[in-house]
Scaffold this active site. Structure first.
Site, PDB file in Angstrom:
ATOM      1  N   ASP A  52      -5.168  13.834   7.971  1.00 58.52           N
ATOM      2  CA  ASP A  52      -3.757  14.205   8.116  1.00 58.52           C
ATOM      3  C   ASP A  52      -2.932  13.140   7.399  1.00 58.52           C
ATOM      4  O   ASP A  52      -2.893  11.988   7.826  1.00 58.52           O
ATOM      5  CB  ASP A  52      -3.393  14.270   9.602  1.00 58.52           C
ATOM      6  N   ALA A  76       1.635  19.317   1.575  1.00 57.28           N
ATOM      7  CA  ALA A  76       3.097  19.365   1.697  1.00 57.28           C
ATOM      8  C   ALA A  76       3.479  20.311   2.821  1.00 57.28           C
ATOM      9  O   ALA A  76       2.676  21.141   3.253  1.00 57.28           O
ATOM     10  CB  ALA A  76       3.736  19.836   0.391  1.00 57.28           C
ATOM     11  N   THR A 117       8.098  20.558  -7.276  1.00 58.17           N
ATOM     12  CA  THR A 117       8.581  21.933  -7.235  1.00 58.17           C
ATOM     13  C   THR A 117       9.771  22.170  -8.154  1.00 58.17           C
ATOM     14  O   THR A 117      10.540  21.236  -8.446  1.00 58.17           O
ATOM     15  CB  THR A 117       8.981  22.287  -5.787  1.00 58.17           C
ATOM     16  N   ASP A 118       9.935  23.424  -8.567  1.00 59.83           N
ATOM     17  CA  ASP A 118      11.146  23.827  -9.293  1.00 59.83           C
ATOM     18  C   ASP A 118      12.388  23.756  -8.418  1.00 59.83           C
ATOM     19  O   ASP A 118      13.509  23.765  -8.923  1.00 59.83           O
ATOM     20  CB  ASP A 118      10.993  25.248  -9.842  1.00 59.83           C
ATOM     21  N   TYR A 140      14.171  21.305   1.516  1.00 58.19           N
ATOM     22  CA  TYR A 140      12.862  21.160   0.870  1.00 58.19           C
ATOM     23  C   TYR A 140      13.012  20.518  -0.511  1.00 58.19           C
ATOM     24  O   TYR A 140      12.332  19.534  -0.839  1.00 58.19           O
ATOM     25  CB  TYR A 140      12.194  22.528   0.760  1.00 58.19           C
ATOM     26  N   LYS A 144      11.646  16.816  -1.674  1.00 57.25           N
ATOM     27  CA  LYS A 144      10.699  16.683  -2.790  1.00 57.25           C
ATOM     28  C   LYS A 144      11.272  15.787  -3.885  1.00 57.25           C
ATOM     29  O   LYS A 144      10.539  15.010  -4.506  1.00 57.25           O
ATOM     30  CB  LYS A 144      10.343  18.060  -3.347  1.00 57.25           C
TER      31      LYS A 144
END
Length: 304
Positions: A52, A76, A117-118, A140, A144
């Site tokens: 974890d 994630a 991520t985009d 989110y 990120k």
């Protein structure tokens, strides 16, 4: 031979990385898979750790014991609405755990490869190059981006891989993805509400896995955009799935984003300019149609 540790190996990308490594005639790495719980891929050809990433002592002890040269962090909290509802948990997984991994990689001279991520972009001027200015519109994306900045400010060798709407199939998957969700819903005759005012470049999981392993093999550092090469609205993606599988598209209800009442706002149009990946990684993504054909072949094997 270098050692590669992958976190989140039970997820879609993690399992595709495992699958890709097992297909090598001469694997370029001694492979260590890690995730929470039992190994969903379930092969004996590599070491598996129940790990974890939010538990620092557990992670530090595992890395001390196994001494990897490269870590690919695919773990994630990626449910965008869940991150919006529970920002503390999102920060724990998407920022604090990454910060701990980065600190360990700095001390041990480990190449750290991190999936992003985009959604670090606001979607007003997509598609984006790697040096375009991020401006996330939800929790989110903000978390990120915070993790990206921590990595970029570190002294370890690092690579950040941003990607978009990953799809694919594996034997045992805890979360669905847009292709499987649309296929399963339409096959069962469910009406599905799909936005027609957001645009993405869906990414085949095999393509993303190959790009991550290329980065690891070549010790390629820096920021990379990795996605499919076709731009669609979300509605067009679902319609393409319906057409490919000869399903009734009349069950698709086209909606504006605002009408869905989702917890998290989504960027309007993301998409990536892939020239850097083409030139430096020899990246060759499948078209969306090719990706669906590959899923057909895999489904047949699973059902055999």
């Amino acid at each position: 031979m270098k050692k590669l540790l992958v976190t989140g190996s039970n997820g879609l990308l993690g399992q595709k990385i495992t699958e890709a490594i097992l297909k090598y005639e001469q694997p370029p790495f001694e492979y260590i898979a890690s995730s929470r719980g039992v190994d969903r891929y379930g092969e004996s050809a590599y070491l598996y750790l129940d790990l974890d990433i939010t538990q620092y002592e557990q992670v530090a002890e595992a890395i001390d014991r196994h001494q990897p040269d490269v870590i690919i962090n695919t773990a994630a909290m990626a449910n965008v609405d869940a991150c919006e509802r529970n920002p503390e948990k999102s920060y724990e997984v998407n920022v604090n755990a990454v910060s701990n991994l980065v600190g360990i990689c700095e001390r041990k001279n480990i190449h750290f490869i991190h999936l992003s991520t985009d959604f670090v972009f606001d979607g007003e001027e997509g598609p984006y190059e790697e040096d375009d200015l991020p401006n996330p519109v939800n929790t989110y994306g903000k978390h990120k981006l915070t993790a990206e900045k921590l990595i970029q400010q570190s002294t370890c060798r690092w690579s950040i891989v941003r990607t978009i709407l990953v799809y694919g199939i594996v034997r045992d998957l805890s979360r669905s993805n847009i292709v499987l969700w649309a296929k399963n819903a339409l096959e069962s005759g469910q009406s599905i509400r799909v936005v027609n005012d957001q645009w993405r470049m869906p990414t085949l999981a095999e393509d993303l896995a190959k790009a991550c392993l290329t980065i690891a093999e070549r010790s390629a550092t820096g920021l990379y955009h990795i996605s499919g090469k076709d731009m669609f609205s979300i509605c067009e993606i679902v319609e393409a799935v319906a057409e490919h599988y000869h399903l009734d598209a009349s069950f698709i209800c086209k909606e504006q984003s605002a009408s869905l009442g989702q917890d998290a706002r989504r960027p309007k149009r993301t998409g990536f300019i892939l020239e850097k990946a083409y030139e430096r990684l020899d990246y060759v993504p499948h078209s969306f149609g090719e990706g669906l054909k590959l899923l057909d072949e895999q489904l047949k094997l699973l059902q055999a």
